[in-house]
Motif scaffolding. Structure first.
Motif, PDB file in Angstrom:
ATOM      1  N   LEU A  49       0.829  -1.207   0.000  1.00 47.78           N
ATOM      2  CA  LEU A  49       0.000   0.000   0.000  1.00 47.78           C
ATOM      3  C   LEU A  49       0.856   1.246   0.000  1.00 47.78           C
ATOM      4  CD1 LEU A  49      -2.746  -1.154   2.514  1.00 47.78           C
ATOM      5  CD2 LEU A  49      -3.036  -0.740   0.067  1.00 47.78           C
ATOM      6  N   ARG A  50       1.971   1.199   0.731  1.00 45.75           N
ATOM      7  CA  ARG A  50       2.860   2.366   0.757  1.00 45.75           C
ATOM      8  C   ARG A  50       3.521   2.560  -0.599  1.00 45.75           C
ATOM      9  NH1 ARG A  50       2.665   4.415   5.572  1.00 45.75           N
ATOM     10  NH2 ARG A  50       2.464   3.109   7.424  1.00 45.75           N
ATOM     11  N   GLU A  51       3.840   1.452  -1.284  1.00 45.31           N
ATOM     12  CA  GLU A  51       4.379   1.532  -2.641  1.00 45.31           C
ATOM     13  C   GLU A  51       3.407   2.252  -3.557  1.00 45.31           C
ATOM     14  OE1 GLU A  51       5.526  -2.091  -4.605  1.00 45.31           O
ATOM     15  OE2 GLU A  51       6.772  -2.668  -2.889  1.00 45.31           O
ATOM     16  N   LEU A  52       2.129   1.976  -3.366  1.00 47.24           N
ATOM     17  CA  LEU A  52       1.073   2.573  -4.188  1.00 47.24           C
ATOM     18  C   LEU A  52       0.731   3.980  -3.720  1.00 47.24           C
ATOM     19  CD1 LEU A  52      -1.292  -0.519  -4.436  1.00 47.24           C
ATOM     20  CD2 LEU A  52       0.109   0.422  -6.268  1.00 47.24           C
ATOM     21  N   GLU A  53       1.427   4.436  -2.662  1.00 43.95           N
ATOM     22  CA  GLU A  53       1.189   5.756  -2.083  1.00 43.95           C
ATOM     23  C   GLU A  53      -0.251   5.904  -1.599  1.00 43.95           C
ATOM     24  OE1 GLU A  53       2.543   8.511  -5.062  1.00 43.95           O
ATOM     25  OE2 GLU A  53       4.623   8.284  -4.421  1.00 43.95           O
ATOM     26  N   ALA A  54      -0.772   4.834  -1.049  1.00 40.50           N
ATOM     27  CA  ALA A  54      -2.110   4.881  -0.485  1.00 40.50           C
ATOM     28  C   ALA A  54      -2.088   5.651   0.831  1.00 40.50           C
ATOM     29  CB  ALA A  54      -2.617   3.460  -0.235  1.00 40.50           C
ATOM     30  N   VAL A  55      -3.191   6.303   1.106  1.00 43.17           N
ATOM     31  CA  VAL A  55      -3.356   6.965   2.393  1.00 43.17           C
ATOM     32  C   VAL A  55      -3.994   5.958   3.342  1.00 43.17           C
ATOM     33  CG1 VAL A  55      -4.469   8.844   3.642  1.00 43.17           C
ATOM     34  CG2 VAL A  55      -3.596   9.209   1.313  1.00 43.17           C
ATOM     35  N   ILE A  56      -3.265   5.606   4.382  1.00 45.02           N
ATOM     36  CA  ILE A  56      -3.720   4.560   5.290  1.00 45.02           C
ATOM     37  C   ILE A  56      -4.260   5.192   6.565  1.00 45.02           C
ATOM     38  CG2 ILE A  56      -3.033   2.522   6.595  1.00 45.02           C
ATOM     39  CD1 ILE A  56      -0.783   2.178   4.500  1.00 45.02           C
ATOM     40  N   VAL A  57      -5.488   4.896   6.857  1.00 39.82           N
ATOM     41  CA  VAL A  57      -6.117   5.450   8.060  1.00 39.82           C
ATOM     42  C   VAL A  57      -6.536   4.307   8.971  1.00 39.82           C
ATOM     43  CG1 VAL A  57      -8.017   6.821   8.966  1.00 39.82           C
ATOM     44  CG2 VAL A  57      -6.959   7.441   6.781  1.00 39.82           C
ATOM     45  N   MET A  58      -5.977   4.336  10.160  1.00 41.60           N
ATOM     46  CA  MET A  58      -6.334   3.324  11.152  1.00 41.60           C
ATOM     47  C   MET A  58      -7.537   3.811  11.931  1.00 41.60           C
ATOM     48  SD  MET A  58      -3.688   1.018  11.240  1.00 41.60           S
ATOM     49  CE  MET A  58      -2.052   0.946  10.489  1.00 41.60           C
ATOM     50  N   ASP A  59      -8.510   2.956  12.071  1.00 44.98           N
ATOM     51  CA  ASP A  59      -9.656   3.309  12.891  1.00 44.98           C
ATOM     52  C   ASP A  59      -9.219   3.263  14.341  1.00 44.98           C
ATOM     53  OD1 ASP A  59     -12.654   3.715  12.744  1.00 44.98           O
ATOM     54  OD2 ASP A  59     -12.423   2.260  14.337  1.00 44.98           O
ATOM     55  N   ALA A  60      -9.581   4.309  15.081  1.00 41.91           N
ATOM     56  CA  ALA A  60      -9.089   4.432  16.453  1.00 41.91           C
ATOM     57  C   ALA A  60      -9.880   3.580  17.431  1.00 41.91           C
ATOM     58  CB  ALA A  60      -9.136   5.890  16.883  1.00 41.91           C
TER      59      ALA A  60
END
Ligand SMILES: [Zn+2]
Length: 63
Positions: A49-60
């Motif tokens: 996902l980081r390779e794809l430059e995705a924005v990763i949001v963790m649910d809190a």
């Protein structure tokens, strides 16, 4: 071009795209696609996902 950022929280109805566990992580791709993962699969796919430059949001919210 209009970019819409939605920050609606993940709910119990949101499921991991790889298994049927509750989704805890939302990954938004630059193309606009959105992927939902449980913690397990988020960890598994994080590098990609980081390779794809995705924005990763963790649910809190903790379960
Ligand atoms: Zn999963």
């Amino acid at each position: 071009m209009t970019v819409t950022l939605t920050s609606s929280p993940l709910t119990a109805a949101d499921r991991c795209d790889r298994c049927s566990a509750a989704a805890k992580v939302r990954a938004t791709l630059p193309s606009g696609g959105e992927l939902l993962f449980c913690r397990h699969h988020a960890n598994q796919h994080e590098d990609r996902l980081r390779e794809l430059e995705a924005v990763i949001v963790m649910d809190a919210v903790q379960v």
